[in-house]
Design an enzyme around this catalytic site. Structure first.
Site, mmCIF file in Angstrom:
data_model
loop_
_atom_site.group_PDB
_atom_site.id
_atom_site.type_symbol
_atom_site.label_atom_id
_atom_site.label_comp_id
_atom_site.label_asym_id
_atom_site.label_seq_id
_atom_site.Cartn_x
_atom_site.Cartn_y
_atom_site.Cartn_z
ATOM 1 N N LEU A 166 0.840 -1.218 0.106
ATOM 2 C CA LEU A 166 -0.043 0.157 0.014
ATOM 3 C C LEU A 166 0.916 1.230 0.075
ATOM 4 O O LEU A 166 1.928 1.279 0.376
ATOM 5 C CB LEU A 166 -0.791 0.060 1.346
ATOM 6 C CG LEU A 166 -0.405 0.097 2.471
ATOM 7 C CD1 LEU A 166 0.128 1.562 2.869
ATOM 8 C CD2 LEU A 166 -1.464 -0.302 3.504
ATOM 9 N N LYS A 220 9.380 -7.755 -2.222
ATOM 10 C CA LYS A 220 9.313 -6.476 -1.463
ATOM 11 C C LYS A 220 10.162 -5.351 -1.587
ATOM 12 O O LYS A 220 10.045 -4.399 -2.217
ATOM 13 C CB LYS A 220 8.597 -6.705 -0.246
ATOM 14 C CG LYS A 220 8.458 -5.211 0.706
ATOM 15 C CD LYS A 220 7.156 -4.569 0.259
ATOM 16 C CE LYS A 220 7.406 -3.124 0.681
ATOM 17 N NZ LYS A 220 6.187 -2.454 0.296
ATOM 18 N N ASN A 224 10.339 -1.935 -4.143
ATOM 19 C CA ASN A 224 10.507 -0.668 -3.551
ATOM 20 C C ASN A 224 11.928 -0.046 -4.335
ATOM 21 O O ASN A 224 11.868 1.034 -4.591
ATOM 22 C CB ASN A 224 10.548 -0.559 -2.012
ATOM 23 C CG ASN A 224 9.285 -0.491 -1.483
ATOM 24 O OD1 ASN A 224 8.448 -0.359 -2.215
ATOM 25 N ND2 ASN A 224 8.923 -0.372 -0.264
ATOM 26 N N LEU A 266 7.615 8.849 -12.655
ATOM 27 C CA LEU A 266 8.533 9.548 -13.654
ATOM 28 C C LEU A 266 8.389 11.295 -13.376
ATOM 29 O O LEU A 266 8.302 11.882 -14.256
ATOM 30 C CB LEU A 266 8.155 9.336 -14.940
ATOM 31 C CG LEU A 266 8.631 7.822 -15.689
ATOM 32 C CD1 LEU A 266 8.555 7.661 -17.203
ATOM 33 C CD2 LEU A 266 10.566 7.724 -15.185
ATOM 34 N N GLY A 273 11.126 9.859 -0.443
ATOM 35 C CA GLY A 273 11.305 10.180 0.844
ATOM 36 C C GLY A 273 10.231 9.090 1.430
ATOM 37 O O GLY A 273 9.765 8.256 0.973
ATOM 38 N N CYS A 276 9.339 4.374 3.689
ATOM 39 C CA CYS A 276 9.828 3.119 3.045
ATOM 40 C C CYS A 276 10.897 3.173 2.060
ATOM 41 O O CYS A 276 11.744 2.311 2.455
ATOM 42 C CB CYS A 276 8.608 2.464 2.418
ATOM 43 S SG CYS A 276 7.370 1.632 3.730
ATOM 44 N N LYS A 279 14.485 3.684 3.534
ATOM 45 C CA LYS A 279 15.102 2.465 4.514
ATOM 46 C C LYS A 279 15.219 1.176 3.735
ATOM 47 O O LYS A 279 16.000 0.372 4.073
ATOM 48 C CB LYS A 279 14.064 2.505 5.628
ATOM 49 C CG LYS A 279 12.769 1.791 5.824
ATOM 50 C CD LYS A 279 12.311 1.295 7.061
ATOM 51 C CE LYS A 279 11.047 0.716 7.087
ATOM 52 N NZ LYS A 279 10.888 -0.792 6.517
HETATM 53 N N1 LIG Z 1 4.225 2.895 5.954
HETATM 54 C C1 LIG Z 1 3.759 2.439 4.569
HETATM 55 O O1 LIG Z 1 3.466 2.727 3.765
HETATM 56 C C2 LIG Z 1 4.272 0.963 4.538
HETATM 57 C C3 LIG Z 1 4.071 0.265 3.193
HETATM 58 C C4 LIG Z 1 4.316 -0.993 3.169
HETATM 59 C C5 LIG Z 1 5.177 -1.784 4.122
HETATM 60 N N2 LIG Z 1 5.370 -1.106 5.167
HETATM 61 C C6 LIG Z 1 6.028 -1.922 6.244
HETATM 62 O O2 LIG Z 1 5.357 -2.307 7.184
HETATM 63 C C7 LIG Z 1 6.002 -2.197 8.559
HETATM 64 C C8 LIG Z 1 5.121 -1.212 9.549
HETATM 65 O O3 LIG Z 1 5.208 0.030 8.994
HETATM 66 P P1 LIG Z 1 4.501 1.167 9.707
HETATM 67 O O4 LIG Z 1 4.858 2.452 8.790
HETATM 68 O O5 LIG Z 1 3.000 0.802 9.769
HETATM 69 O O6 LIG Z 1 5.043 1.385 11.182
HETATM 70 P P2 LIG Z 1 4.556 2.228 12.346
HETATM 71 O O7 LIG Z 1 5.671 2.532 12.916
HETATM 72 O O8 LIG Z 1 3.579 3.349 11.883
HETATM 73 O O9 LIG Z 1 3.704 1.255 13.129
HETATM 74 C C9 LIG Z 1 4.321 0.144 13.983
HETATM 75 C C10 LIG Z 1 3.667 -0.051 15.222
HETATM 76 O O10 LIG Z 1 4.056 -1.256 16.028
HETATM 77 C C11 LIG Z 1 3.843 -1.205 17.241
HETATM 78 N N3 LIG Z 1 4.585 -1.748 17.914
HETATM 79 C C12 LIG Z 1 5.977 -1.856 17.928
HETATM 80 N N4 LIG Z 1 6.279 -3.112 18.839
HETATM 81 C C13 LIG Z 1 5.236 -3.579 19.300
HETATM 82 C C14 LIG Z 1 5.078 -4.770 20.022
HETATM 83 N N5 LIG Z 1 5.824 -5.612 20.788
HETATM 84 N N6 LIG Z 1 3.492 -5.086 20.468
HETATM 85 C C15 LIG Z 1 2.701 -4.290 19.908
HETATM 86 N N7 LIG Z 1 2.867 -3.189 19.208
HETATM 87 C C16 LIG Z 1 4.143 -2.802 18.778
HETATM 88 C C17 LIG Z 1 4.208 0.431 17.360
HETATM 89 O O11 LIG Z 1 3.921 1.100 18.595
HETATM 90 C C18 LIG Z 1 3.649 1.164 16.214
HETATM 91 O O12 LIG Z 1 2.415 1.876 16.422
HETATM 92 C C19 LIG Z 1 7.410 -1.915 8.245
HETATM 93 O O13 LIG Z 1 8.129 -2.833 8.131
HETATM 94 C C20 LIG Z 1 7.427 -1.013 6.967
HETATM 95 O O14 LIG Z 1 8.258 -1.166 6.227
HETATM 96 C C21 LIG Z 1 4.936 0.186 5.463
#
Ligand SMILES: NC(=O)c1ccc[n+]([C@@H]2O[C@H](COP(=O)([O-])OP(=O)(O)OC[C@H]3O[C@@H](n4cnc5c(N)ncnc54)[C@H](O)[C@@H]3O)[C@@H](O)[C@H]2O)c1
Length: 447
Positions: A166, A220, A224, A266, A273, A276, A279
């Site tokens: 997403l 994945k 990216n 493009l 930025g 995702c 990193k």
């Molecule tokens: N944000 C995006 O657009 C996106 C898209 C695709 C994939 N991802 C991937 O998905 C993953 C999550 O990204 P995000 O942006 O949602 O992160 P985020 O930081 O918004 O959310 C992570 C959540 O996990 C919680 N958490 C951490 N440890 C915990 C535990 N032990 N128990 C319960 N909750 C816990 C944190 O409090 C936080 O609310 C990452 O690996 C990211 O790369 C993100």
């Protein structure tokens, strides 16, 4: 079927909400008590179009609940999605502490067969690592139990890698209308359960890629890294246009008309930025290095993307006589892209930080991201709208492509600025139009 989502952040909240809208019973878990209380009281921790409505609808229907009690949620659920963060370590590698901790927490709570789904973006081999952590804990627990109940067996579980694609700003739409669903597992039983969960997407002909966990994990990162490369490529062409006078929009259009290339990603600008791409490119590069492979292309992309911020600052400097000390710069947009309040690795924030080092005063405005920006840059002048931002500034910089910045009252802006300089880092305006209005205007790759 009952499902737990561990980590109710960006991906977890959207995943949990959309799965509950598919008719599944979902418990969203987070360790952050403030976040869970906010969600329980009807608030929403992030901005995402259509998310609030969908949460309300499914909470009212009794299909969506929020808790900090991971153990209880795991015990009740057949499927557990892990959606915690995987931020960067200092060397660029993916930090797996959150996901490893969750694996241990799940292991101590398992009471019957579970499917454990890794949705966080993780390096190749993480599914195997998580399986080992859970196995070790489950075996230790069952040995302890067997002393009091000699006939008890260790609980069974399967691991699935199910990366998420997403985009922030259109996350609900993307989750419910994905280009693909990737399911990586070695277990036919877990695969069947995953197909059941995603059945509503099967019905709308979403392609499914069924593979092993390692391939799913690499898919994945490959996606990216490729998209980040595409953005960087057009930025490099734009930089060349800035030197030789071509129009990058026409070049991007012509490239996009080639069916092998496609017009998406493009759009030239200040570089990619968000939470995702930066990193994940770093993590893939680091992972390749640890495997003895020097991923030279990706190294170039990461370098060029960092340099892009600096080139934007150089552009601003050139228009302000080479010295920025004491100048006031109005910045429109703080979020890393439009339709989100997320400022993680935002180009705008990076550029502001570089400008602050040059002794600049910043006035700024963003429709959604100002509260988040205030947490890391409390001393900027945060303004109520675009016009108050422009007032008495030496130049106006458009740093995020919000739609509402596309139709500014430019004559009003011109009157408010000390000098009519507009640096459009998102190419929202036509250079000829702005010049005819008396602006000194520069975009990216459209001299
Ligand atoms: N944000 C995006 O657009 C996106 C898209 C695709 C994939 N991802 C991937 O998905 C993953 C999550 O990204 P995000 O942006 O949602 O992160 P985020 O930081 O918004 O959310 C992570 C959540 O996990 C919680 N958490 C951490 N440890 C915990 C535990 N032990 N128990 C319960 N909750 C816990 C944190 O409090 C936080 O609310 C990452 O690996 C990211 O790369 C993100």
């Amino acid at each position: 079927m009952k499902i737990s989502i561990i980590g109710t952040g960006y991906v977890g909240l959207v995943t949990g909400t959309c799965l509950s809208d598919f008719g599944l019973d979902v418990i969203c878990v987070d360790q952050d008590e403030t976040k869970i209380s906010l969600l329980k009281s009807g608030g929403v921790s992030i901005y995402e179009p259509n998310l609030e409505n969908l949460i309300q609808k499914n909470v009212s229907a009794g299909r969506l609940t929020f808790t900090t009690d991971l153990e209880n949620a795991v015990k009740q659920s057949k499927v557990i999605f892990i959606t915690v963060g995987t931020p960067s370590n200092d060397d660029g590698s993916a930090n797996l502490k959150q996901i490893e901790k969750v694996a241990q927490q799940i292991a101590t709570s398992i009471n019957e067969y579970k499917v454990i789904v890794i949705k966080s973006t993780v390096p190749i081999g993480t599914a195997t690592k998580i399986k080992e952590i859970i196995n070790k804990n489950v075996i230790a627990k069952s040995e302890a139990t067997r002393q009091s109940q000699p006939t008890s067996k260790p609980f069974d579980f399967d691991i699935v890698s199910n990366p998420e694609f997403l985009r922030e700003g259109s996350a609900v739409y993307d989750f419910t209308h994905p280009d693909k669903i990737v399911i990586g597992t070695d277990s036919p039983k877990a695969l069947k359960i995953m197909q059941e969960i995603y059945r509503p997407l099967y019905l709308i002909d979403t392609p499914f890629v069924i593979t092993n966990p390692e391939t799913a994990e690499l898919i994945k990162y490959a996606c990216n890294a490729f998209l980040a490369t595409k953005i960087t490529f057009i930025n490099e062409i734009a930089n060349l246009c800035d030197k030789v006078g071509g129009d990058v929009h026409q070049i991007a259009k012509a490239m996009g008309l080639d069916g092998r290339i496609s017009p998406k990603f493009l759009h030239p600008g200040p570089g990619y930025g968000g939470s995702c791409f930066p990193k994940d490119t770093e993590a893939l590069f680091h992972f390749a290095s640890t495997c003895g492979y020097d991923f030279k292309l990706l190294k170039g992309v990461i370098f060029a993307n960092k340099r892009q911020r600096e080139l934007m600052v150089d552009k601003i400097k050139q228009h302000l006589g080479g010295n920025l000390k004491g100048k006031t710069i109005a910045v429109l947009g703080l979020a890393f892209k439009q339709n989100t309040d997320d400022i993680r690795k935002s180009p705008s924030i990076d550029i502001i930080k570089l400008l602050l080092k040059e002794g600049v005063n910043i006035r700024c405005f963003d429709p959604l991201a100002m509260d988040n920006a205030k947490k890391i840059l409390p001393d900027l002048a945060y303004c109520q709208d675009e016009y108050k931002t422009a007032r008495d500034s030496d130049t106006l910089v458009i740093a995020t492509e919000w739609n509402q910045f596309r139709n500014l009252d430019l004559l009003k802006i011109k009157k408010l600025l000390k000098s009519p300089i507009l640096l459009d880092l998102r190419n929202l305006y036509e250079p000829a139009t702005l010049k005819s209005l008396g602006f000194i205007y520069e975009g990216v790759g459209r001299k």
